[in-house]
Scaffold this motif. Structure first.
Motif, PDB file in Angstrom:
ATOM      1  N   PRO A 464       0.746  -1.235  -0.158  1.00 17.72           N
ATOM      2  CA  PRO A 464      -0.139   0.052   0.119  1.00 17.72           C
ATOM      3  C   PRO A 464       0.715   1.305  -0.080  1.00 17.72           C
ATOM      4  O   PRO A 464       2.032   1.330   0.491  1.00 17.72           O
ATOM      5  N   ASP A 634      -4.888   4.983   1.143  1.00 15.61           N
ATOM      6  CA  ASP A 634      -6.427   5.007   0.781  1.00 15.61           C
ATOM      7  C   ASP A 634      -7.186   5.147   2.054  1.00 15.61           C
ATOM      8  O   ASP A 634      -8.321   5.322   1.644  1.00 15.61           O
ATOM      9  N   ARG A 637      -8.293   8.626   1.887  1.00 12.95           N
ATOM     10  CA  ARG A 637      -8.942   8.806   0.658  1.00 12.95           C
ATOM     11  C   ARG A 637     -10.345   8.059   0.858  1.00 12.95           C
ATOM     12  O   ARG A 637     -11.066   7.925  -0.262  1.00 12.95           O
ATOM     13  N   LYS A 639     -10.805   4.772   0.935  1.00  9.54           N
ATOM     14  CA  LYS A 639     -10.877   3.756   0.008  1.00  9.54           C
ATOM     15  C   LYS A 639     -10.579   2.573   0.532  1.00  9.54           C
ATOM     16  O   LYS A 639     -10.242   1.544  -0.465  1.00  9.54           O
ATOM     17  N   ASN A 858      -2.360  -4.801   4.016  1.00  9.38           N
ATOM     18  CA  ASN A 858      -2.130  -3.663   4.182  1.00  9.38           C
ATOM     19  C   ASN A 858      -2.022  -3.077   5.713  1.00  9.38           C
ATOM     20  O   ASN A 858      -1.056  -2.148   5.685  1.00  9.38           O
TER      21      ASN A 858
END
Length: 1101
Positions: A464, A634, A637, A639, A858
């Protein structure tokens, strides 16, 4: 690192009475191929469809419910296979096993007289088969579990038969070998069917046929156990590789692990190589020399040395060497307190005494060379035998089960550490040496083993992107090969450290070197984005390790005195490389007595400073002080699948148990939980002591009766849910629970008990609050290894020769039906990487394989203490660290003269030695709360008087205050600006302050019983910041009224200092109007005295 706290209930109990047991196990069933059906089977319903509803919660109302082996929850089925990532091929140490379709039979075995030793039972059965196989047993070759079960391929030519077996038995306590006769009764039980196992392997969701797997395991280990020294599923021999001495009379042996497992490709034989420690077969005198680390042939043994010898030799088997070929064996029970030359014993019924020296010379012609040494005691307490040390040798093949020191651990790791190519080669050699094709037992039962390792289609998940602070040159980073560095980066949330100090416990580190190290360390901290002062509060303080408590308190006191009451925030401690108990003592004192955050650094790193070490330490300091190092890009964001969409809390849990041989110390449970969303990088933790070797976490949820509040809900899950809500302002709407340290045989118990606790903790917060739960077991202590398909292909290996970080496997070697996968999320450093095994037992969030695998991988990049991905998901890692740290909080055991240790832990079932309370500034924070909550002032001031040495009653009082505060959030002073820019408190008209300055009211020191004038002054001082309105003060005592107006009175009052001037100044400027009020209406009584509940409520209103 998680913020570590301890959870305890007011009664200081760490057990709850509710237990869930599995009832009658598969081992007790006579016919393990038969399935029973029942209408009472407990089956949890998964949610149908994604993100809709919350599923049917599992609630076990009856705490004593018996969960039968045939009445279980069905584990979560695999939702499909993952597709994300770069495809590759790896090899596993799994070998396909084929089982012929043949009739198997189970028999029961009864030994007369009864034998409790599995080893002796097997010896008797081996002799029986040797004598009767060609006759009464009909040429059958059975396998025996050493207890009550015997299995055959086909059947014996009888239903029940009695056999007589004679063996030579070594009576180790008295050194005698004699013939013993046993009667063995073998009786038919049932024909065993493998149909359930075949159904499982074909993909049907059925209960795992434990008895069938046990039978295959028995068959494959029968011959192996005869060739090697067996310890459960581990087999060792000095002939595999030459043993290596690791010091103190110990040596390391190589061996292997063997187990049969149901997998997607069929039955699989898992073989892994490893090493462990055995006692070196030395003459006892040489062994004693190694234990003590000094020459013993001339000097007499001290009492302290004798205790060391006794602890090392107790229970060890020795053989005598003074009788030629007659090598009788004994087990050592102790060591004499007198030297050999002083030992006498009775030789006849008339109690005539003879010395040990004379006896050995007259009877055996053996002259004792070292009469100053003590003798070994063998035998029982009724009849103790003395053996001179020089006439004994340690018997080969005795495994060491006690703990090792750091030097021994290092030596063992060097011996056992192998590169992947070497380990794969040794595994294949083990397969060749075991030669399963020629195994008579495997042939008898129709089992064949493929000697080729399994090739598997795997995938490498992408790393990630990580986010760092925008002020750094590099704001985002994509890790390469599972690692990155802090060059040109700043932590995303830097912590602030104003007051720190350094204590040097190492004699080899001069103060100048310690000062230089601290300077470079904090320079690195500043470069990484922390706000930390370069200079320490006090100069570097050098001290001896045995003065740890004294010097810690001295440095803290010196800091408080220098800073005028402000406390030390961070301590840097420089420790010797071999520091014994110093590290544990320092952590215990700092975290339970002083409430002080500490960072320990070893001498070798202080004298030889590296940038990488300083960088790692700075990351640890930042997290300990409340900062965050990095977050997933992420996550920022929004996500991250099934995390970013709704508030999600991620738990990690683990239980650590005492070392082997410690049969009284409690187990320590730890639970951590994420405290930020959607970043999920910051964790808080709780720890709790529980009964010895108890794997189920007892304090996840509990209730108890409070005399004043009635039924009170508590527990670690509930506290962490509340903490999450406080930190984020949102209730978690999804729970992901990573549970570490659970073996396959404990899956059902742990899931039933702990999932139920999670449900009840949620329901205690709100009746209909049941967020969907995903329960994942994390296993590291397994024996599956993954190897590159081509060791010479550098594109498919990391620098250490291991598989690439992010490699995930969910086919072939995984469970036929259930949702599990292997993930190697880290890059290897040395040796062969061990992938983590994740088993999704329960999933109401309906994760796909890609979603849970990607999330887990991640998260492994968010571990706070280094710039590498880690091998285990961080919540589980943090829980393990927290439980390990909490063991230091236990007070050291008391050492007795006889070498035994005494622990304060009660016997099993009677109670558990509690963890000490952690001083985490709660009471200090409550003092500030009293500024706006005067109704708390008296209670808070009272408990503050005892916080230097709190008892359970004081901690219970603090908890009651906190519960009262939580339930009365609508009361108190709200100081804020309204549209007219003036101060509001209860009313817009005027702020009214009441004071009860009862001078000389205390019967002990004749001082004032109240501090309310001080609080009045603070509030009126705050008022200056808002406006210039006139405030009204009501004082009960007339002298207090005059004091506030007249400067002359100040000279006569010692109890009012600087705060007085604020009040007098307001009165002089006519900003404060002081009036008298009667006792009946004196609200300040809340500050100064305990009140009946009715009066308290009236005054508070």
């Amino acid at each position: 690192m998680p913020q570590l706290k301890q959870i305890k209930d007011p009664e200081q109990k760490h057990m709850i009475s509710r237990r869930i047991t599995r009832g009658k196990s598969m081992n007790d069933q006579k016919h393990f191929g038969v399935e029973e059906t029942t209408d009472n089977k407990i089956v949890g319903n998964r949610r149908q469809g994604r993100r809709r509803g919350k599923g049917k919660p599992l609630m076990l109302e009856d705490p004593t419910v018996q969960i039968s082996a045939d009445k279980r929850l069905m584990f979560h089925r695999r939702p499909g296979f993952g597709q994300l990532g770069t495809k590759c091929v790896v090899k596993a140490n799994h070998f396909l096993a084929d089982l012929a379709d043949m009739e198997l039979t189970q028999y029961s075995v009864l030994m007369i007289p009864e034998v409790n030793s599995t080893k002796l039972n097997k010896t008797i059965m081996t002799q029986l088969v040797k004598v009767y196989r060609n006759t009464d047993l009909g040429m059958k070759l059975p396998v025996y579990d050493g207890r009550r079960a015997l299995y055959t391929a086909g059947s014996f030519p009888f239903i029940s038969k009695e056999f007589t077996v004679t063996i030579e038995d070594d009576l180790e306590w008295i050194g005698i070998t004699k013939q013993r006769e046993f009667t063995v009764i073998i009786e038919f039980v049932a024909h065993a069917s493998m149909s359930q196992l075949r159904e499982l392997l074909s993909g049907k969701q059925v209960d795992t046929p434990l008895e069938a797997l046990k039978l295959v395991d028995l068959v494959l280990k029968e011959l192996t156990a005869q060739r090697y020294i067996s310890v459960g599923r581990f087999f060792y021999s000095p002939n595999i590789t030459n043993p290596k001495s690791i010091g103190c009379g110990l040596q390391s042996w190589r061996g292997f692990y063997q187990s049969i497992k149901p997998t997607q490709m069929g039955l699989s034989l898992n073989i892994d190589t490893l090493a462990t420690t055995f006692i070196e077969p030395l003459p006892v005198v040489e062994f004693v020399e190694q234990i003590l680390g000094k020459h013993v042939y001339t000097k007499q043994i001290s009492d302290a040395d004798r205790i060391k010898i006794k602890k090392a030799l107790r229970g060890v088997k020795v053989e005598v060497t003074h009788r030629g070929n007659a090598r009788r064996k004994y087990r050592v029970s102790g060591v004499t307190s007198q030297p050999t030359r002083e030992l006498m014993f009775p030789v006849d019924e008339e109690r005539n005494m003879k010395s040990v020296v004379d006896y050995f010379h007259e009877v055996y012609g053996f002259t004792i060379q070292y009469p100053h040494l003590p003798c070994l005691q063998v035998g029982n307490q009724k009849k103790v035998n003395y053996l001179p040390m020089e006439a004994c040798k340690i018997v080969e093949g005795q495994r060491r089960t006690k703990g090792l020191n750091n030097k021994q651990i290092t030596s063992l790791l060097k011996f056992s550490c192998q590169r992947p190519k070497e380990q794969e080669k040794e595994i294949l050699q083990t397969m060749h040496q075991n030669c399963y094709k020629e195994d008579p037992y495997a042939k008898e039962f129709g089992i064949t083993i493929d000697e080729t390792p399994t090739s598997i289609d795997a995938r490498v998940l992408p790393a990630p992107w990580l986010k760092y602070h925008d002020s750094g040159k590099q704001k985002e980073v994509l890790p390469q090969m599972g690692q990155w560095n802090m060059k040109d980066k700043k932590v995303i949330n830097g912590s602030v450290v104003n007051y720190w100090a350094c204590i040097n416990f190492s004699r080899t580190v001069p103060d100048s070197a310690a000062q230089s190290f601290c300077h470079q360390l904090f320079q690195t901290c500043q470069e990484s984005g922390m706000d930390i002062k370069s200079d320490s509060v006090v100069p570097v303080f050098s001290a001896r390790p045995d003065q740890v408590k004294k010097v810690l308190k001295h440095v803290c006191t010196a800091t408080v005195n220098k800073l005028g009451g402000k406390e030390l925030e961070l301590l840097i401690a420089i420790l010797p490389d071999n520091n014994g108990s110093l590290y544990g003592d320092l952590k215990r004192i700092c975290e339970t007595d002083l409430g002080l955050i500490s960072q320990c650094c070893l001498t070798k790193y202080v004298l030889k400073i590296s940038k990488q070490y300083l960088s790692n330490v700075s990351l640890k300091i930042n997290v300990k002080m409340g900062g965050r190092n990095t977050v997933l890009l992420d996550a920022l964001r929004w996500k991250v699948p099934l995390v970013s969409d709704i508030p999600t809390i991620i738990f990690g849990a683990d239980v650590t148990h005492p070392e082997s041989g410690e049969d009284s110390n409690p187990s320590i449970a730890a639970v951590v939980a994420s405290q930020d969303w959607p970043e999920v990088t910051k964790y808080a933790g709780l720890v709790s002591a529980q009964p010895h070797r108890q794997e189920l976490i007892q304090d996840l949820y509990k209730t108890w009766q409070d005399p004043q509040c009635g039924k009170v809900h508590g527990g670690m899950i509930r506290e962490l849910l509340l903490s999450f809500e406080k930190a984020t302002g949102k209730k978690p709407l999804r729970i992901i629970f990573y549970r570490d340290g659970v073996s396959d045989g404990q899956f059902y118990q742990v899931l039933l008990y702990e999932l139920d606790a999670i449900r009840k903790a949620c329901a205690s917060l709100e009746p209909n609050y049941q967020p969907p739960v995903t329960f994942i077991v994390v296993q590291k202590r397994h024996h599956t290894r993954l190897f590159p398909s081509n060791h010479n292909d550098r594109k498919s290996t990391d620098k250490s020769g291991n598989i690439l970080p992010g490699t995930v496997v969910d086919t072939k070697i995984c469970h036929p039906v259930e949702f599990d996968f292997y993930l190697c999320s880290h890059a290897g450093i040395q040796g062969t990487s061990r992938p983590a095994h994740y088993h999704v037992l329960w999933d109401e969030n309906n994760f796909t394989a890609d979603e849970i695998q990607s999330l887990t991988n991640n998260l492994c990049y968010t571990y706070a203490r280094c710039t590498r991905s880690v091998s285990v998901v961080p919540p589980a890692y943090y829980a393990h660290l927290a439980a390990y740290r909490a063991r230091f909080y236990m007070e050291p055991e008391v050492q007795h003269d006889n070498g035994s240790t005494h622990s304060m832990c009660m016997v099993k079932g009677a109670g558990v030695r509690p963890l000490p309370a952690l001083k985490d500034k709660i009471v200090g924070a409550l003092q500030y709360v009293t500024l706006s909550r005067p109704d708390l002032a008296f209670a808070v001031n009272k408990v503050c008087q005892f916080m230097h040495s709190p008892t359970q009653n004081h901690w219970s009082a603090v908890k009651r205050i906190l519960r009262y505060l939580q339930g009365t959030s609508d009361f108190g002073l709200w100081l804020h600006h309204n549209s007219g820019s003036h101060l509001q408190a209860y009313t817009d008209a005027c702020l009214q302050v009441f004071s009860d300055a009862d001078w000389a009211g205390c019967p002990d020191d004749r001082r004032s019983t109240g501090d309310s004038l001080s609080i009045l002054a603070i509030i009126s001082f705050l008022g200056l910041l808002a406006n210039k309105r006139l405030y009204l003060g009501h004082l009960q005592n007339l002298s207090a009224t005059y004091l506030s107006a007249n400067l002359v009175f100040h000279a006569r009052t010692k109890h009012v200092e600087v705060d007085f001037h604020f009040v007098r100044e307001k009165v002089a400027q006519k900003k404060l109007n002081v009036q008298f009020i009667s006792t009946t209406d004196q609200i300040a009584c809340i500050f100064t005295k305990p009140l009946p509940s009715q009066r308290f409520i009236v005054l508070r209103s």
